[in-house]
Scaffold this motif. Structure first.
Motif: not given
Length: 271
Positions: A111, A113, A201, A250-251, A253-255, A259-260
Motif C-alpha cells: 500500500a 500513503n 490516513t 483491497d476494499y 485498504w481503500k476504506k 492506495k493499493t
C-alpha cells in the motif's frame, strides 16, 4: 478363538476412546493455529480490521504488535520471530531482510500513503499550499511534532520533505520528536503543538485535527508499506500475505484511506 462379550466391549470402548482423543487433538490444533504480525504503528486501524476479517475467514488467530518500523526491526534483530513484518519504510524492510529476520524472497509493497500537515481543529491556520515558495517555518508558532527520524519512517519522510523545502535546519530546534507517528498526531490533538506532520490516513481518522496541507510526493521518497514473511513464518504467513492482496483486502485498504498496489514488485533489496 472366541472372545468373551466383556472383552469385545472393552476393545470397542478403547478404540472409541482413542478416536475421540485424536479428534479432540486435531480440533485443538486447528483452534490453536495462530500467527503473529509486527506492523508499523500507522497501520493499527487497517490491520486490526484486516486481521479480524482474516481470522473470521480462516480460523487463524492473528496477534498484532504495533510500533515504529525501526523499533520492530530492532526487536526482530534481537530475537523476536513474527510470522509477518509490515514496514512503513523500504529502508527498515531492507534492514530486516539483510539481517535475516525477514525473507527477502517473499517481500513486496502492499500500500501507499501521503504526508500532510495537521493542526488542532480550532487552529487559526486555514490552508497551506505547500511548495518551495511557502515560508513554512513562519506559517505556525511553537514546536513541530514529527516522528523521530532516527527510527520512525513518517519522521524520515517529513525530514526529507523539509530538506527539499530548504527549511530543515531552521526548524530542527523546534522539532518535538515522538516514538511513532501516532504519538505525533496525539500531541497535536492535545494542543501541545500547533503543527504536526503525519500520514494522511492518520489525519483522516482523527476528529481533533485538520489536514491543512499535503506535501507533494516530489518532496520525498514514495511512501510505501512493505510486507514480508518472517524467517519462521510458514504456510500460515503465506496465506495471510496472499489475503492482504485479495479483492476483499483491497476494499478495506481503500476504506481506511490507503492506495493499493495492483502489481507489487518482489524485492526490496535494491531500494
Amino acid at each position: 478363538m472366541r472372545l468373551s462379550t466383556g472383552l469385545i466391549s472393552f476393545i470397542l470402548i478403547l478404540l472409541f476412546s482413542c478416536q475421540s482423543k485424536t479428534g479432540k487433538e486435531n480440533l485443538s490444533e486447528k483452534s490453536e493455529q495462530k500467527i503473529s504480525v509486527f506492523a508499523a504503528a500507522s497501520l493499527a486501524d487497517v490491520m486490526s480490521k484486516l486481521a479480524k476479517e482474516y481470522q473470521t475467514k480462516s480460523g487463524v488467530k492473528v496477534a498484532l504488535n504495533f510500533a515504529s518500523s525501526g523499533t520492530l526491526a530492532r526487536q526482530m534483530q534481537e530475537g523476536a520471530t513474527p510470522g509477518i513484518y509490515l514496514s512503513a519504510s523500504p529502508r527498515w524492510m531492507k534492514f530486516a531482510c539483510q539481517d535475516g529476520s525477514a525473507d527477502s524472497t517473499v517481500c513486496f509493497p502492499v500500500a501507499r500513503n501521503s504526508l500532510v500537515a495537521v493542526v488542532p481543529t480550532n487552529s487559526r491556520i486555514d490552508t497551506l499550499p505547500i511548495s518551495p515558495t511557502l515560508d513554512f517555518p513562519n506559517s505556525f508558532n511553537g514546536r513541530l511534532a514529527i516522528g523521530d527520524p532516527a527510527h520512525v519512517p513518517a519522521g524520515q519522510y517529513a525530514a526529507e520533505a523539509l530538506k527539499s523545502l530548504g527549511c530543515f535546519k531552521l526548524l530542527q530546534p523546534r522539532f518535538l520528536k515522538t516514538k511513532d507517528v501516532r504519538s505525533a498526531l496525539m500531541v497535536v490533538e492535545l494542543g501541545e503543538c500547533e503543527m504536526g506532520i503525519v500520514y494522511a490516513t492518520d489525519a483522516m481518522k482523527s476528529k481533533k485535527v485538520r489536514a491543512v496541507g499535503v506535501f507533494p510526493e516530489s518532496l520525498h521518497q514514495p511512501i510505501e508499506y512493505w510486507a514480508a514473511k518472517g524467517k519462521h513464518g510458514g504456510s500460515t504467513a503465506d496465506s495471510l500475505l496472499k489475503y492482504l492482496h485479495s479483492a476483499e483486502a483491497d476494499y478495506i485498504w481503500k476504506k481506511f484511506g490507503f492506495k493499493t498496489i495492483a502489481e507489487p514488485r518482489k524485492s526490496v533489496t535494491n531500494k
